[in-house]
Design an enzyme around this catalytic site. Structure first.
Site, short mmCIF file in Angstrom:
data_model
loop_
_atom_site.label_atom_id
_atom_site.label_comp_id
_atom_site.label_asym_id
_atom_site.label_seq_id
_atom_site.Cartn_x
_atom_site.Cartn_y
_atom_site.Cartn_z
N LYS A 152 185.59 80.51 8.48
CA LYS A 152 185.08 80.32 7.12
C LYS A 152 185.77 81.31 6.18
O LYS A 152 185.86 82.50 6.46
CB LYS A 152 183.56 80.52 7.11
CG LYS A 152 182.87 80.03 5.85
CD LYS A 152 181.36 80.00 6.03
CE LYS A 152 180.67 79.49 4.78
NZ LYS A 152 179.21 79.41 4.94
N GLU A 166 164.87 72.51 10.11
CA GLU A 166 163.65 72.73 9.33
C GLU A 166 162.39 72.25 10.05
O GLU A 166 161.36 72.93 10.02
CB GLU A 166 163.77 72.04 7.97
CG GLU A 166 164.78 72.66 7.04
CD GLU A 166 166.22 72.24 7.32
OE1 GLU A 166 167.14 72.80 6.69
OE2 GLU A 166 166.42 71.34 8.17
N ARG A 182 162.67 67.46 5.04
CA ARG A 182 162.98 67.01 6.39
C ARG A 182 161.93 67.45 7.40
O ARG A 182 161.99 67.06 8.57
CB ARG A 182 164.37 67.53 6.79
CG ARG A 182 165.46 66.96 5.91
CD ARG A 182 166.84 67.35 6.36
NE ARG A 182 167.16 68.73 6.03
CZ ARG A 182 168.35 69.28 6.24
NH1 ARG A 182 169.31 68.58 6.80
NH2 ARG A 182 168.58 70.53 5.90
#
Length: 649
Positions: free
Chosen positions: A310, A398, A426
């Site tokens: 990243k 979640e 979600r």
């Protein structure tokens, strides 16, 4: 003299423009992927370099998601080089990987408008471009969506001679930890398809990835020579007619068993009958092109595992990927972030949450913290640093975060589960089934509630109030300011409070001196902020501060901060129903089903019939822009409130 100056300025501009053009001499040739496919393979590394520089340069002045897109540059270039996009489908997961994709698909000139009101959308969307195959603001949906497209491609093909559309899912930035990704993998293994899954494994979501899947991907290794030999054998068997479907699956199972025995390692993907290739260097664009060409026409589901970094190619982002996920404006040369002056400014609500959570945890040993991959974003990292054994980052999961919290609460702990409001959608079933039914003592803190600004429709916390209000056993509250947030957090962890929801917005509060004594707030009580005699405004949450600003220009208008959506303060509503013939409700959430609807229902049920006007988000998806711009558009800013107040009965 003036003429000489103008000529000098013009020449300098021309020279600068010429330098910039030379800097991007390959990228400047790319208007769409067809132009990209005209390049030689040897030109691709230079294109990647230029694309990366273009992203860095643009995001330094127009902030967005930087580090993720830098890490996916080579994957992006290789995909559009090998596949016939947009006819072939690339399904992105976690859309902040896809800035390079936008630039290469005809949107480079518009990229300066990215995330701005009326400009490019913050994440890929089919509404914007035919190259954007699916919505991808949230994580973990790419495999399921891509599998659906792969099945549709087979079913919609008109004959054996028609070219088969290729479908690729690109999943990364921690999204493989999401439950939907595993559900998709399970279905991929049992449904006939030729799907290619690319795992962009950068060991990150926003904060560093966690959990067993992260460790598994780090340790996973498959011999490249073995894969080459196996692929040659596959082509020979297929060419000679020995590879009908049942026999193919049998050979895969036998091959997997042999490989596991030799390597003393079981491959989870091949255990699901998904061919696995990798891991490979995700920043070697020529190697990725070679691999994609080999895999492009291979039958059956397969997964290409690529290791990336990243922030790759820009040292500051490589060194601090979490900070540079979305760094704001910065100086490209020095890597110095350009921060607005925060002295004598109110803190962000998330900071108040983080500091208060630590304060409460120091007093109450039962308190634990849970977050799905957002410890820095929600400031739970403050408690995590001091109490690492009492805080849990469960990754992008979640639903699991909620049910995990419920399990701890069932056996004596008191979890504060912090989830961004839009992501908590979600976990809706988990909130009902695993918390509310048993009324378990879990404090659900919904960060980024209401309009969040430039991240747009996928990230606005628009629906939490309306969605949660019908669920029994929930207490639902929203603080008007930082003091109220601290008091509500203190109240929620007291004995007997059950499942308690606190929602608050992204960004700053209103109080510089935000620390206050931790005091209990009686559940289901609001407060009268100012009295009046003609009109009553009822608000919930920080939008009440906007109401106060508007009422400074009006007289004889009462303002009530309801504070709790559930249970409502019936004593206040009784007073309001008796005294006022006109009521205006204001909320930073959808009008349908929220505070305004609750007040309408109560007034009707109790025989009061005032004129009620509801201000809130409309029954449509609100796109991106600054919070101030969007509040004006949806009609919950100061001007909209004043306009409504000045309307005669």
């Amino acid at each position: 003299m003036l003429g000489t100056y103008l000529i000098f300025t013009y020449l300098c501009t021309q020279i600068f423009t010429q330098v910039e053009d030379n800097k991007f001499n390959i990228l400047n040739k790319i208007k769409d992927p067809e132009d990209l496919r005209k390049l030689t393979v040897d030109e691709l590394p230079q294109l990647c370099k230029e694309l990366r520089e273009d992203i860095v340069q643009e995001l330094s002045v127009n902030p967005g998601h930087l580090a993720s897109s830098l890490g996916a540059v080579e994957i992006t270039v290789a995909l559009h080089y090998v596949f016939d996009t947009p006819e072939d489908r690339i399904v992105w997961d976690v859309g902040h990987q896809a800035y390079g994709h936008k630039i290469l698909t005809g949107r480079r000139e518009q990229f300066k408008t990215n995330r701005k009101l009326g400009g490019l959308m913050p994440f890929p969307s089919p509404k914007e471009s035919e190259y954007d195959s699916f919505t991808c603001g949230h994580a973990s949906n790419s495999i399921s969506a891509a599998l659906g497209m792969a099945v549709a491609a087979e079913r919609m093909r008109k004959g054996e001679n028609e070219k088969m559309r290729k479908v690729v899912a690109v999943i990364g930035d921690g999204a493989m930890s999401g439950g939907l990704a595993f559900e998709g993998l399970n279905n991929v293994s049992s449904t006939p398809n030729d799907l290619l899954i690319i795992l962009n494994d950068n060991n990150m979501s926003i904060d560093r990835s966690v959990g067993g899947m992260k460790e598994y991907l780090i340790n996973l290794n498959t011999n490249e020579t073995y894969n080459k030999l196996r692929y040659k054998a596959y082509k020979w068997l297929n060419r000679n007619g020995y590879l009908e479907e049942d026999r193919r699956k049998g050979l895969i199972r036998l091959s997997n068993a042999v490989k596991s025995a030799i390597s003393h390692q079981q491959n989870i993907f091949e255990g699901l009958n998904i061919r696995y290739f990798g891991p490979f260097n995700g920043h070697d664009v020529k190697e990725i092109v070679r691999l994609l060409r080999q895999l492009k026409n291979m039958k059956g589901p397969k997964l290409l595992h690529l290791h990336t970094k990243k922030g790759y190619g820009y040292a500051p982002a490589e060194n601090e990927a979490t900070i540079w996920h979305a760094p704001g404006k910065f100086d490209v040369d020095t890597g110095e972030r350009i921060c607005e002056d925060c002295e004598n400014q109110p803190p962000k609500f998330q900071k108040v949450f983080g500091e208060t959570l630590l304060e409460l945890a120091e007093q109450n040993p039962k308190i634990v913290g849970v977050t799905p991959a957002m410890p820095t974003g929600c400031s739970m990292n403050i408690m995590m640093e001091k109490m690492p054994k009492r805080t849990f980052d469960v990754g992008i999961a979640e639903g699991h975060a909620v049910t995990f919290s419920g399990g701890m609460a069932k056996d004596g702990l008191l979890p504060f589960c912090n989830i961004y409001s839009a992501f908590a959608q979600r976990a809706y079933d988990n909130i009902i089934h695993d918390l509310a039914i048993l009324n378990l003592p879990v404090v659900i803190c919904l960060d980024r509630a209401g309009l969040v600004g430039e991240d747009g429709a996928t990230h606005h916390g628009a629906f939490d109030l309306a969605a949660l209000r019908p669920i029994p056993n929930l207490t639902i509250a929203s603080p008007m300011d930082e003091h109220e947030l601290r008091k509500l957090m203190y109240t929620a962890q007291l004995p007997g409070k059950g499942t308690f929801v606190i929602r608050y917005p992204r960004g700053k509060g209103v109080l510089v001196d935000w620390r206050c004594p931790l005091e209990e707030v009686e559940v289901g009580t609001g407060r009268k902020i100012r009295d009046g005699k003609d009109i009553a405004i009822l608000s919930i949450g920080p939008v009440g501060n906007t109401v106060e600003t508007a009422l400074d220009e009006m007289e004889n208008v009462a303002h009530y901060d309801m504070r709790f959506l559930k249970p409502l303060d019936e004593n206040l509503l009784e007073e309001i129903g008796q005294r006022f013939s006109r009521i205006i409700t204001v909320e930073d959430g959808v009008r349908t089903g929220g505070l305004g609807s609750a007040v309408l229902e109560w007034m009707n049920d109790h025989g009061y019939h005032p004129q009620i006007t509801r201000l809130g988000l409309p029954d449509e998806f609100v796109e991106h822009g600054t919070v101030k711009e969007l509040q004006h558009i949806v009609g919950i800013d100061k001007e909209a409130i004043l306009k409504e107040l000045r309307i005669k009965n």
